[in-house]
Design a protein around this motif. Structure first.
Motif, PDB file in Angstrom:
ATOM      1  N   CYS A   1     101.235   3.698 -33.200  1.00 38.08           N
ATOM      2  CA  CYS A   1      99.805   3.838 -33.463  1.00 38.08           C
ATOM      3  C   CYS A   1      98.957   3.904 -32.200  1.00 38.08           C
ATOM      4  O   CYS A   1      97.737   3.990 -32.286  1.00 38.08           O
ATOM      5  CB  CYS A   1      99.339   2.690 -34.348  1.00 38.08           C
ATOM      6  SG  CYS A   1     100.100   2.748 -35.972  1.00 38.08           S
TER       7      CYS A   1
ATOM      8  N   ALA B   1      98.988  -5.237 -42.890  1.00 43.56           N
ATOM      9  CA  ALA B   1      98.282  -5.012 -41.621  1.00 43.56           C
ATOM     10  C   ALA B   1      96.917  -5.677 -41.691  1.00 43.56           C
ATOM     11  O   ALA B   1      96.371  -5.904 -42.776  1.00 43.56           O
ATOM     12  CB  ALA B   1      98.124  -3.522 -41.338  1.00 43.56           C
TER      13      ALA B   1
ATOM     14  N   GLU C   1      94.584   2.430 -33.441  1.00 39.55           N
ATOM     15  CA  GLU C   1      94.247   1.729 -32.203  1.00 39.55           C
ATOM     16  C   GLU C   1      92.734   1.586 -32.073  1.00 39.55           C
ATOM     17  O   GLU C   1      92.240   0.518 -31.696  1.00 39.55           O
ATOM     18  CB  GLU C   1      94.824   2.480 -31.001  1.00 39.55           C
ATOM     19  CG  GLU C   1      94.606   1.746 -29.684  1.00 39.55           C
ATOM     20  CD  GLU C   1      95.291   2.444 -28.527  1.00 39.55           C
ATOM     21  OE1 GLU C   1      96.208   1.830 -27.957  1.00 39.55           O
ATOM     22  OE2 GLU C   1      94.901   3.591 -28.205  1.00 39.55           O
TER      23      GLU C   1
ATOM     24  N   LYS D   1      96.574  -3.771 -36.886  1.00 41.08           N
ATOM     25  CA  LYS D   1      97.857  -4.301 -36.428  1.00 41.08           C
ATOM     26  C   LYS D   1      98.757  -4.610 -37.623  1.00 41.08           C
ATOM     27  O   LYS D   1      98.340  -5.277 -38.570  1.00 41.08           O
ATOM     28  CB  LYS D   1      97.666  -5.600 -35.631  1.00 41.08           C
ATOM     29  CG  LYS D   1      96.800  -5.464 -34.415  1.00 41.08           C
ATOM     30  CD  LYS D   1      97.481  -4.695 -33.323  1.00 41.08           C
ATOM     31  CE  LYS D   1      96.604  -4.660 -32.075  1.00 41.08           C
ATOM     32  NZ  LYS D   1      96.850  -3.554 -31.238  1.00 41.08           N
ATOM     33  N   TYR D   2      99.996  -4.144 -37.557  1.00 44.04           N
ATOM     34  CA  TYR D   2     100.985  -4.469 -38.580  1.00 44.04           C
ATOM     35  C   TYR D   2     101.503  -5.880 -38.325  1.00 44.04           C
ATOM     36  O   TYR D   2     101.820  -6.235 -37.186  1.00 44.04           O
ATOM     37  CB  TYR D   2     102.131  -3.460 -38.567  1.00 44.04           C
ATOM     38  CG  TYR D   2     101.656  -2.072 -38.917  1.00 44.04           C
ATOM     39  CD1 TYR D   2     101.327  -1.751 -40.234  1.00 44.04           C
ATOM     40  CD2 TYR D   2     101.505  -1.096 -37.945  1.00 44.04           C
ATOM     41  CE1 TYR D   2     100.852  -0.490 -40.563  1.00 44.04           C
ATOM     42  CE2 TYR D   2     101.044   0.163 -38.263  1.00 44.04           C
ATOM     43  CZ  TYR D   2     100.709   0.460 -39.573  1.00 44.04           C
ATOM     44  OH  TYR D   2     100.238   1.706 -39.886  1.00 44.04           O
TER      45      TYR D   2
ATOM     46  N   ASN E   1     103.610  -0.733 -34.620  1.00 43.54           N
ATOM     47  CA  ASN E   1     102.397  -0.864 -33.812  1.00 43.54           C
ATOM     48  C   ASN E   1     102.398   0.096 -32.625  1.00 43.54           C
ATOM     49  O   ASN E   1     101.360   0.650 -32.278  1.00 43.54           O
ATOM     50  CB  ASN E   1     102.212  -2.320 -33.357  1.00 43.54           C
ATOM     51  CG  ASN E   1     101.746  -3.197 -34.506  1.00 43.54           C
ATOM     52  OD1 ASN E   1     100.777  -2.883 -35.185  1.00 43.54           O
ATOM     53  ND2 ASN E   1     102.453  -4.287 -34.738  1.00 43.54           N
TER      54      ASN E   1
END
Length: 139
Positions: free
Chosen positions: A15, A37, A21, A26-27, A12
């Motif tokens: 990124c 994700a 972003e 989001k992982y 995260n």
């Protein structure tokens, strides 16, 4: 912090200041041959008619497909480059969250084939994508 949390934090963090972003990708989970994700579905990723844009869906898929290969190699010696991508969009989504799960289905020395399933909040598959990743030795 355990190693699992550290890996998710690292993914995260890398990124920040990227498309991930911007799209709020989001992982959330990973394993030996998979990566998961999520991405919210709201006005930022809508087409003009209020449904999830296929391009945003593909960005989410690529955002798990390449890093899935990254987790499977020695990143000090190799890098990952996507060389082919395909997507089939099966249903639309207006709101909520979508979840992408990438799974390596072929792991060769120089080529990985990764399948990505994207599901809505109710667990229905909305898109199936594939990415071919080239594993490139660093100089």
């Amino acid at each position: 912090m355990n190693s699992r949390e550290a890996t998710l934090n690292m993914l995260n963090k890398m990124c920040e200041n990227t498309l991930n972003e911007t799209l709020n990708i989001k992982y959330t989970d990973f394993g030996e041959d998979f990566l998961v994700a999520t991405m919210p579905v709201d006005y930022r990723v809508h087409q003009p008619d209020g449904i999830l844009n296929g391009g945003a869906t593909m960005a989410l898929a690529e955002s798990v497909g390449s890093p899935c290969s990254m987790l499977a190699i020695d990143m000090d010696k190799y890098s990952v480059r996507g060389i082919e991508f395909s997507a089939n969009h099966l249903r639309s989504v207006r709101k909520g969250k979508v979840t992408a799960t990438a799974k390596i289905i072929h792991k060769g020395k120089t080529i990985h084939l990764v399948e990505i399933k994207i599901e809505d909040d109710r667990g229905r598959v909305i898109s199936i994508c594939k990415i071919t990743n080239y594993i490139l030795a660093k100089k």
